[in-house]
Design a protein around this motif. Structure first.
Motif, mmCIF file in Angstrom:
data_model
loop_
_atom_site.group_PDB
_atom_site.id
_atom_site.type_symbol
_atom_site.label_atom_id
_atom_site.label_comp_id
_atom_site.label_asym_id
_atom_site.label_seq_id
_atom_site.Cartn_x
_atom_site.Cartn_y
_atom_site.Cartn_z
ATOM 1 N N MET A 1 -46.700 62.508 34.243
ATOM 2 C CA MET A 1 -45.459 61.950 34.796
ATOM 3 C C MET A 1 -44.580 61.432 33.662
ATOM 4 O O MET A 1 -45.068 60.828 32.713
ATOM 5 C CB MET A 1 -45.773 60.814 35.773
ATOM 6 C CG MET A 1 -44.545 60.167 36.388
ATOM 7 S SD MET A 1 -44.956 58.771 37.476
ATOM 8 C CE MET A 1 -43.296 58.312 37.999
ATOM 9 N N LYS A 2 -43.279 61.672 33.789
ATOM 10 C CA LYS A 2 -42.331 61.155 32.820
ATOM 11 C C LYS A 2 -42.319 59.638 32.854
ATOM 12 O O LYS A 2 -42.399 59.012 33.913
ATOM 13 C CB LYS A 2 -40.921 61.684 33.136
ATOM 14 C CG LYS A 2 -39.857 61.223 32.158
ATOM 15 C CD LYS A 2 -38.490 61.787 32.528
ATOM 16 C CE LYS A 2 -37.423 61.281 31.559
ATOM 17 N NZ LYS A 2 -36.082 61.799 31.892
ATOM 18 N N PHE A 232 -49.947 55.644 38.119
ATOM 19 C CA PHE A 232 -49.216 55.745 36.850
ATOM 20 C C PHE A 232 -48.702 54.393 36.360
ATOM 21 O O PHE A 232 -47.971 54.342 35.374
ATOM 22 C CB PHE A 232 -48.040 56.709 37.003
ATOM 23 C CG PHE A 232 -48.433 58.142 37.234
ATOM 24 C CD1 PHE A 232 -48.902 58.931 36.188
ATOM 25 C CD2 PHE A 232 -48.363 58.696 38.502
ATOM 26 C CE1 PHE A 232 -49.269 60.244 36.396
ATOM 27 C CE2 PHE A 232 -48.732 60.022 38.713
ATOM 28 C CZ PHE A 232 -49.191 60.799 37.663
ATOM 29 N N LEU A 233 -49.071 53.305 37.045
ATOM 30 C CA LEU A 233 -48.574 51.986 36.667
ATOM 31 C C LEU A 233 -49.139 51.564 35.305
ATOM 32 O O LEU A 233 -50.357 51.504 35.124
ATOM 33 C CB LEU A 233 -48.947 50.962 37.739
ATOM 34 C CG LEU A 233 -48.545 49.508 37.470
ATOM 35 C CD1 LEU A 233 -47.028 49.371 37.362
ATOM 36 C CD2 LEU A 233 -49.096 48.599 38.569
ATOM 37 N N LYS A 234 -48.249 51.255 34.378
ATOM 38 C CA LYS A 234 -48.652 50.860 33.021
ATOM 39 C C LYS A 234 -48.356 49.401 32.721
ATOM 40 O O LYS A 234 -49.106 48.747 32.003
ATOM 41 C CB LYS A 234 -47.939 51.734 31.979
ATOM 42 C CG LYS A 234 -48.170 53.230 32.147
ATOM 43 C CD LYS A 234 -49.639 53.586 32.059
ATOM 44 C CE LYS A 234 -49.848 55.087 32.209
ATOM 45 N NZ LYS A 234 -51.281 55.450 32.292
ATOM 46 N N LEU A 258 -43.814 53.100 34.676
ATOM 47 C CA LEU A 258 -44.669 54.168 35.164
ATOM 48 C C LEU A 258 -44.681 55.279 34.148
ATOM 49 O O LEU A 258 -43.732 55.449 33.375
ATOM 50 C CB LEU A 258 -44.145 54.722 36.500
ATOM 51 C CG LEU A 258 -43.969 53.758 37.677
ATOM 52 C CD1 LEU A 258 -43.388 54.504 38.873
ATOM 53 C CD2 LEU A 258 -45.288 53.109 38.051
ATOM 54 N N GLY A 259 -45.743 56.090 34.159
ATOM 55 C CA GLY A 259 -45.709 57.285 33.362
ATOM 56 C C GLY A 259 -46.976 57.567 32.593
ATOM 57 O O GLY A 259 -47.957 56.818 32.679
ATOM 58 N N GLY A 260 -46.921 58.662 31.843
ATOM 59 C CA GLY A 260 -48.081 59.083 31.085
ATOM 60 C C GLY A 260 -49.134 59.701 31.987
ATOM 61 O O GLY A 260 -48.834 60.189 33.085
#
Length: 264
Positions: A1-2, A232-234, A258-260
């Protein structure tokens, strides 16, 4: 995910606080912003200034009151719906839903409900019930979904500096809290509380009795994630420095990253 930084911010009057908003956007560069309490009709929305700052805009305004908007950096939000399903007869501008860079973002401004008991509190609960019904349809989406906004609910006593002087307020009533808890039981992740389970994090400090200076705050601005988003929560946080600026809103921007690679 971007990678995406998604924020929610009750601006408390977009024309009056546009300079504050532009400074925050330039400094923090969120990818998606949900704004509430625009207090301006669509004809007075500062789209040109925000587009010059690099943000595409989708807005649903109302003269003097309410109003919501979704901003997207270097892109245009794709409108899904304006207005909350089940509240079609509601004249108040409180809900906006859009697709932004592969994520469904719902921007909401839940009614305050004061004074309670009374018709304003009844309206709050009716609006909440409509949100719960619609959120159920969004939860199981294969796409990441984020419900972001001013929910006007303090979920627990841990989310307020002291509940004693707010016991009669609509934000703390058992019915309000029960609605929020029932929403979460659908499977939504309360991002801030998930990442900071043991830390008091505030998003709102009213203008009275030096509540900002004393950090006498409340947590009423929330970002809720469906399973497709929560994996995707960072990170998450509150840009509290915005509340300390001159002519500030009584809310501070609250955000998630979010992402990665997502969690299995």
């Amino acid at each position: 995910m971007k990678r995406l930084k998604i924020a929610t911010f009750n601006i408390n009057g977009i024309r009056a606080r546009l300079p504050n908003l532009l400074v925050w956007l330039e400094r923090e560069r969120p990818d998606v912003v949900c704004l509430q309490e625009l207090k301006a009709p669509d004809s007075a929305f500062p789209a040109a200034e925000l587009e010059a700052a690099g943000y595409g805009c989708l807005h649903l305004g109302q003269a003097s009151w309410n109003g919501v908007a979704i901003l997207a950096r270097d892109s245009e939000p794709l409108a899904i719906r304006k207005g909350l399903p089940g509240m079609e007869a509601d004249p108040q501008a409180r809900y906006l839903e859009a697709a932004v860079q592969g994520t469904v973002v719902a921007c909401l401004y839940l009614p305050n409900g004061n004074p309670q008991p009374g018709p304003k509190f009844d309206y709050k609960l009716a609006w909440f019930e409509a949100l719960i019904r619609h959120a159920h349809t969004l939860h199981d989406s294969e796409h990441p979904v984020v419900l972001a906004g001013d929910f006007n609910v303090v979920p627990t006593d841990f989310d307020i500096y002291s509940p004693r002087s707010w016991q009669k307020d609509a934000l703390l009533q058992p019915e309000s809290r029960e609605c929020f808890a029932r929403l979460l039981t659908q499977g939504w992740t309360d991002a801030l509380r998930h990442l900071y389970p043991d830390e008091q994090v505030f998003t709102f400090w009213d203008y009275f009795r030096q509540h900002w200076q004393k950090n006498s705050g409340l947590r009423i601005d929330h970002l809720l994630l469906n399973p497709a988003a929560s994996r995707f929560l960072k990170n998450a946080g509150v840009d509290a420095w915005v509340r300390n600026e001159d002519h500030a809103s009584d809310h501070a921007p609250t955000w998630i990253q979010l992402g990665g690679r997502g969690k299995a």
